[in-house]
Every structure is written in C-alpha cells, then in structure tokens.
Design a protein around this motif. Sequence first.
Motif, PDB file in Angstrom:
ATOM      1  N   ARG A 143      35.275  31.481  19.383  1.00 43.67           N
ATOM      2  CA  ARG A 143      34.004  31.595  20.176  1.00 43.67           C
ATOM      3  C   ARG A 143      33.078  33.200  19.622  1.00 43.67           C
ATOM      4  N   GLY A 144      33.835  33.861  18.839  1.00 46.58           N
ATOM      5  CA  GLY A 144      33.166  35.138  18.430  1.00 46.58           C
ATOM      6  C   GLY A 144      32.344  34.604  17.270  1.00 46.58           C
ATOM      7  N   ILE A 145      32.967  33.523  16.406  1.00 50.20           N
ATOM      8  CA  ILE A 145      32.487  33.029  15.255  1.00 50.20           C
ATOM      9  C   ILE A 145      31.228  32.218  15.593  1.00 50.20           C
ATOM     10  N   GLU A 146      31.102  31.632  16.559  1.00 46.82           N
ATOM     11  CA  GLU A 146      30.099  30.698  17.008  1.00 46.82           C
ATOM     12  C   GLU A 146      28.944  31.548  17.247  1.00 46.82           C
ATOM     13  N   MET A 147      29.349  32.769  18.188  1.00 46.15           N
ATOM     14  CA  MET A 147      28.108  33.692  18.368  1.00 46.15           C
ATOM     15  C   MET A 147      27.341  34.428  17.269  1.00 46.15           C
ATOM     16  N   LEU A 148      28.392  34.578  16.288  1.00 47.01           N
ATOM     17  CA  LEU A 148      27.595  35.240  14.941  1.00 47.01           C
ATOM     18  C   LEU A 148      26.942  34.082  14.374  1.00 47.01           C
ATOM     19  N   GLN A 149      27.520  33.019  14.091  1.00 46.73           N
ATOM     20  CA  GLN A 149      26.802  31.974  13.462  1.00 46.73           C
ATOM     21  C   GLN A 149      25.285  31.786  14.174  1.00 46.73           C
ATOM     22  N   ASN A 150      25.248  31.953  15.378  1.00 52.31           N
ATOM     23  CA  ASN A 150      23.976  31.889  16.213  1.00 52.31           C
ATOM     24  C   ASN A 150      23.157  32.919  15.724  1.00 52.31           C
ATOM     25  N   VAL A 151      23.622  34.253  15.586  1.00 49.22           N
ATOM     26  CA  VAL A 151      22.890  35.038  15.346  1.00 49.22           C
ATOM     27  C   VAL A 151      22.253  35.237  14.016  1.00 49.22           C
ATOM     28  N   THR A 152      23.256  34.496  13.027  1.00 48.40           N
ATOM     29  CA  THR A 152      22.719  34.618  11.567  1.00 48.40           C
ATOM     30  C   THR A 152      21.596  33.603  11.546  1.00 48.40           C
ATOM     31  N   LYS A 153      21.827  32.309  12.165  1.00 48.67           N
ATOM     32  CA  LYS A 153      20.913  31.360  12.131  1.00 48.67           C
ATOM     33  C   LYS A 153      19.469  31.785  12.637  1.00 48.67           C
ATOM     34  N   ASP A 154      19.552  32.534  13.744  1.00 49.04           N
ATOM     35  CA  ASP A 154      18.158  33.251  14.384  1.00 49.04           C
ATOM     36  C   ASP A 154      18.437  34.515  14.719  1.00 49.04           C
ATOM     37  N   PRO A 155      18.244  35.511  14.146  1.00 46.51           N
ATOM     38  CA  PRO A 155      18.484  37.045  14.450  1.00 46.51           C
ATOM     39  C   PRO A 155      17.672  37.617  15.269  1.00 46.51           C
ATOM     40  N   ARG A 156      16.578  36.815  15.563  1.00 44.94           N
ATOM     41  CA  ARG A 156      15.334  37.182  16.600  1.00 44.94           C
ATOM     42  C   ARG A 156      15.136  38.789  16.276  1.00 44.94           C
ATOM     43  N   PHE A 157      15.014  39.569  17.351  1.00 43.50           N
ATOM     44  CA  PHE A 157      14.550  40.999  17.123  1.00 43.50           C
ATOM     45  C   PHE A 157      15.275  41.905  16.032  1.00 43.50           C
ATOM     46  N   LEU A 158      16.656  41.604  15.770  1.00 45.44           N
ATOM     47  CA  LEU A 158      17.738  42.202  14.869  1.00 45.44           C
ATOM     48  C   LEU A 158      17.153  42.755  13.599  1.00 45.44           C
ATOM     49  N   THR A 159      15.882  41.814  13.292  1.00 45.06           N
ATOM     50  CA  THR A 159      15.250  42.203  11.872  1.00 45.06           C
ATOM     51  C   THR A 159      14.072  43.177  12.110  1.00 45.06           C
ATOM     52  N   ASN A 160      13.696  43.474  12.953  1.00 44.92           N
ATOM     53  CA  ASN A 160      12.660  44.436  13.741  1.00 44.92           C
ATOM     54  C   ASN A 160      13.107  45.997  13.839  1.00 44.92           C
ATOM     55  N   LYS A 161      12.342  46.833  13.599  1.00 44.90           N
ATOM     56  CA  LYS A 161      12.762  48.071  13.643  1.00 44.90           C
ATOM     57  C   LYS A 161      13.402  48.575  15.054  1.00 44.90           C
ATOM     58  N   CYS A 162      14.407  49.267  14.933  1.00 48.43           N
ATOM     59  CA  CYS A 162      15.202  49.769  16.180  1.00 48.43           C
ATOM     60  C   CYS A 162      15.546  51.164  16.155  1.00 48.43           C
ATOM     61  N   ILE A 163      15.740  51.750  17.304  1.00 45.33           N
ATOM     62  CA  ILE A 163      16.304  53.127  17.333  1.00 45.33           C
ATOM     63  C   ILE A 163      17.472  53.301  17.913  1.00 45.33           C
ATOM     64  N   LYS A 164      17.984  54.496  17.748  1.00 43.40           N
ATOM     65  CA  LYS A 164      19.276  54.594  18.325  1.00 43.40           C
ATOM     66  C   LYS A 164      19.286  56.075  19.297  1.00 43.40           C
ATOM     67  N   LEU A 165      19.983  55.950  20.331  1.00 40.61           N
ATOM     68  CA  LEU A 165      19.832  57.383  21.075  1.00 40.61           C
ATOM     69  C   LEU A 165      20.914  58.366  20.579  1.00 40.61           C
ATOM     70  N   LYS A 166      20.526  59.674  20.788  1.00 38.98           N
ATOM     71  CA  LYS A 166      21.454  60.637  20.132  1.00 38.98           C
ATOM     72  C   LYS A 166      22.867  60.557  20.809  1.00 38.98           C
ATOM     73  N   ARG A 167      23.819  60.749  20.123  1.00 37.94           N
ATOM     74  CA  ARG A 167      25.023  61.020  20.759  1.00 37.94           C
ATOM     75  C   ARG A 167      26.107  61.820  19.765  1.00 37.94           C
ATOM     76  N   ASP A 168      27.193  62.166  20.240  1.00 36.77           N
ATOM     77  CA  ASP A 168      28.168  62.805  19.421  1.00 36.77           C
ATOM     78  C   ASP A 168      29.371  61.993  19.579  1.00 36.77           C
ATOM     79  N   THR A 169      30.576  62.590  19.708  1.00 32.42           N
ATOM     80  CA  THR A 169      31.737  61.798  19.721  1.00 32.42           C
ATOM     81  C   THR A 169      31.969  60.987  21.033  1.00 32.42           C
ATOM     82  N   MET A 170      31.046  61.475  21.991  1.00 35.22           N
ATOM     83  CA  MET A 170      31.124  60.755  23.469  1.00 35.22           C
ATOM     84  C   MET A 170      29.980  59.700  23.417  1.00 35.22           C
ATOM     85  N   PRO A 171      29.971  58.659  24.542  1.00 38.99           N
ATOM     86  CA  PRO A 171      28.744  57.972  24.422  1.00 38.99           C
ATOM     87  C   PRO A 171      27.936  58.745  24.834  1.00 38.99           C
ATOM     88  N   CYS A 172      26.335  58.202  24.873  1.00 39.91           N
ATOM     89  CA  CYS A 172      25.276  58.929  25.235  1.00 39.91           C
ATOM     90  C   CYS A 172      25.396  59.191  26.593  1.00 39.91           C
TER      91      CYS A 172
END
Length: 294
Positions: free
Chosen positions: A103-132
């Motif tokens: 199931r995981g492989i199929e999901m990632l095959q879908n993403v590889t076929k059409d990555p949608r917004f994954l190819t656009n700029k993104c940002i990350k929230l600041k964090r340390d060793t804990m979640p944001c």
Amino acid sequence: MPDKYSAVWVSHSSMGDFLKCPRSYYLHNMYKNPKTGHKISIVNPHMSLGITVHEVLEGLAEYPADTRMNRDLLKWFDEVWQKVSGKKGGFTSNEEEQEFKSRGIEMLQNVTKDPRFLTNKCIKLKRDTMPCNFYLSEDHNIILNGLVDWIEYLPETDSLHIIDFKTGKKEESESSLQLPIYLLLCNALQKRKVTKASYWYLENDKIVEKELPDADTAYRDVFEIALRVKEARRLSKREGEEKIFVCPKGKYDSVTKEGGCIHCRPYEWIINNDKQTESVGIGGFNQDMYIIKK
Ligand code: SF4
C-alpha cells in the motif's frame, strides 16, 4: 521566563483522546509503567504505514524545489521500512507486512507520477528536538504542539497552503481539530498568512480542499479543550487518577475481561500483563512499545 517542562502540552492526538474519553487520555498520555517509569504505546500496521510514508514525503522538504523529485522514492521507502519491519512495526505475519508495504509503495508511485505541489516552494516551521510548539496560553502554562505535514508557498499571494498527508482510508471528520491546530501553529511560528488547506488522501490520490477555520474561532475551540485537559490533570493530582479519568463504560476487569471498549482495552491488557501483549522495545520518545497478538 515560563518553564516549558512544567507546562501542560496538548496536541491533536492528546486532545482527541481526551474528547473520546478521559480514561483514554490517561492511558495514552499519562500512565507510566511502574517498573520502567515509561509511558506505554502500541505499534500497529496502520501506524507503521503512516510513519514511513510521512517520513519519505516530509523528508522531501529538505531538498530544493527544482531538484526535489530527482530521487527514487521507492528506494527511500524501502530503507525507511526497515525500521518498522516485523514485530517492531506491529506486524504479526510476513503476509500482513507485505500487504501494508504494498500500500505504501502504491501511494509513493502515485506521488511520483503526479507530485502536484511537492515541486513548488515550501516552508518549514521552526522546531528543535520537540515537535513545533508555542504557548497557547502563558498565563495557564499550556503549550500546543504538532507537526504540519507540508506547507506550500503561494508566490502570487505571498501566502501559504497547508497540506495533511492521509495514509488511512477514513476521511477526517468535519469536527476535527487538525486544521484549527495547524492554523494556530502556522500563525504563531511564522509571519505569512495561511490562505488554503487541503487533505491529500494518498491511496486513491484524492485532494480534498477544506475551508479554513477563522483564527479566533480556532483559538477559542482549541483553548477550551486544552483548559479542560489541564483542569482534569490538576484534579487528578488531588483526588487520584482513578477518580478523575473514569471510563464511562465501566472500568475494564482483568478477570472477567469485561468493561471498557476497544479503544482502551489493549492498554488495559498491557497494564494487566495479559498474554495477548508482547513487548517489542523502546520507542523514539522513550515509551515502552507493545504489540497485540492476534
Ligand atoms: S474504554 Fe472507556 S474510557 Fe476508553 S475509550 Fe472506551 S469508553 Fe472511553
């Protein structure tokens, strides 16, 4: 300076447990094994699938947008999968493990076929060793924490699109606190406005855009539940956990094996050393990890 260690930390999952039932919250978030002093956690195939797919997709944010998809996601997934393979991932047979891995492989095959917004700029929230995290209320010493799966930058409006990756089949309920919490985290930890929110159901490759909650309403709703959590914890110190975190269906009885419901019973089995449970090591947050044998 407030002391983060004495604060009450709340998250989407802990508040979800609390809303389900007080004892559910206690077993998942407060109970500690008297022998080890660790909290307890149950691994299961659905969780392992979610963790591994998220690790690969969220890991993509480390790379520049224009070269992000120049890597083999399936090879990466295979490496990450080693961490959850076998009992430590909650799998009780090879067939079960292969079914979830496919199931995981199929999901990632879908993403590889059409990555949608994954190819656009993104940002990350600041964090340390804990979640944001940030102080939902310094006066009440309550910290809200969580991880937003993906935050796309929308250059036309200089604003943000928050995305939650879904590896399960169940659609998120309309009353879920997930988007309100993501919105609050984004507003507290960076300056751009969030203008769009979507769930990406990876298995059938479906994007569901959601209306964004109003920030004040989001704050009010989350804060109200967080205060209830804090109050329950305060009362439990005075009156004892068994009196405050009560199961409305009647406490589980380890002799008759009755009481409670499916959500807490596996935790009750662990506490009562039931032979259906098996320890599979220590988790990333120092929890004692168990599987439930079928
Ligand atoms: S076992 Fe009891 S406390 Fe736990 S979720 Fe079920 S009804 Fe709620």
